[in-house]
Design a protein around this motif. Sequence first.
Motif, PDB file in Angstrom:
ATOM      1  N   ARG A  90       0.842  -1.188   0.000  1.00  0.00           N
ATOM      2  CA  ARG A  90       0.000   0.000   0.000  1.00  0.00           C
ATOM      3  C   ARG A  90       0.881   1.245   0.000  1.00  0.00           C
ATOM      4  O   ARG A  90       1.992   1.235   0.535  1.00  0.00           O
ATOM      5  CB  ARG A  90      -0.921   0.003   1.220  1.00  0.00           C
ATOM      6  CG  ARG A  90      -0.191   0.010   2.560  1.00  0.00           C
ATOM      7  CD  ARG A  90      -1.170  -0.134   3.720  1.00  0.00           C
ATOM      8  NE  ARG A  90      -0.476  -0.166   4.997  1.00  0.00           N
ATOM      9  CZ  ARG A  90      -0.183   0.912   5.712  1.00  0.00           C
ATOM     10  NH1 ARG A  90      -0.538   2.087   5.273  1.00  0.00           N
ATOM     11  NH2 ARG A  90       0.444   0.814   6.875  1.00  0.00           N
ATOM     12  N   HIS A  92      -0.419   4.482   0.917  1.00  0.00           N
ATOM     13  CA  HIS A  92      -0.843   5.556   1.803  1.00  0.00           C
ATOM     14  C   HIS A  92      -0.181   5.411   3.175  1.00  0.00           C
ATOM     15  O   HIS A  92       0.364   4.371   3.513  1.00  0.00           O
ATOM     16  CB  HIS A  92      -2.370   5.560   1.949  1.00  0.00           C
ATOM     17  CG  HIS A  92      -2.929   4.288   2.488  1.00  0.00           C
ATOM     18  ND1 HIS A  92      -3.177   3.196   1.689  1.00  0.00           N
ATOM     19  CD2 HIS A  92      -3.278   3.924   3.748  1.00  0.00           C
ATOM     20  CE1 HIS A  92      -3.660   2.212   2.422  1.00  0.00           C
ATOM     21  NE2 HIS A  92      -3.728   2.619   3.676  1.00  0.00           N
ATOM     22  N   GLU A 101       7.216  -0.052   3.651  1.00  0.00           N
ATOM     23  CA  GLU A 101       6.629  -0.853   2.576  1.00  0.00           C
ATOM     24  C   GLU A 101       7.657  -1.092   1.468  1.00  0.00           C
ATOM     25  O   GLU A 101       7.714  -2.162   0.871  1.00  0.00           O
ATOM     26  CB  GLU A 101       5.397  -0.152   2.002  1.00  0.00           C
ATOM     27  CG  GLU A 101       4.197  -0.138   2.921  1.00  0.00           C
ATOM     28  CD  GLU A 101       3.588  -1.517   3.086  1.00  0.00           C
ATOM     29  OE1 GLU A 101       2.941  -2.012   2.151  1.00  0.00           O
ATOM     30  OE2 GLU A 101       3.774  -2.113   4.175  1.00  0.00           O
TER      31      GLU A 101
END
Length: 247
Positions: A90, A92, A101
């Motif tokens: 992801r 966000h 991430e």
Amino acid sequence: MVKKYLRRKPLEYERKIEEGVFDTQTIGALRKLMKLNIIDSMGGVISTGKEADVFKGYIKGELRAVKIFRIETTGFKDIAPYIEGDPRFRLHGRKHEIVFEWAKKEFRNLGRAFHAGVRVPKPFKVLRNILVMSFIGNNSDPASPLNAISADQIKNPKKLSKLLLDNLKNLYQKAELVHADFSEFNVLMKFLNEPYLIDFAQAVLKNQLNAEMFLQRDAENFVRYFVKFGLKFSRQEILAKIQVGKA
């Protein structure tokens, strides 16, 4: 840098933190990796870059590579084209969460590539912005990147092109990944004749958005590097061998 530095944080180590190489959370993550027996001490710098630094790590005397992603200098717009459309990750969240991430993405991509038989460092663990993987080198000396090796040191460029093409083909066909940043800067040469692909955070699934564009760029970089040896490949030829043909 050794284990006691992580415990006591003397002034020299604190200066490194102030310079942005480490922060207190990263030091805490390194301590946790030690408790998990992923590493038991840290050594010197292997390489430095805008997005990450790589250090020597040790576990029971065995060398490992510890890649620490820089949180402050990793840009969202630099990451976005490589992570959009990948259901595994992801985009966000706050900046440090996006970098976590990014580190996780390299760990997962390396795992896919390694288990597909592509010659890459073996990933051991990812934690926050830290990735621990196998050390590629000759004894305690890190392997040199291909860009740092002069043309006259490459004794058999045709064989090297075959080895690299085999890796890119296996990466695409078996791991179902496109490297997306293939060049002589992201190849380590162990003993000058064993190429390893590195830097996989930007690698994308072969059916991901922009994958075809990235694959074409990888093929162009392949052709560009080997033309200086008189090996005249076309981009279309390299693409065909990676996607369907025999390298």
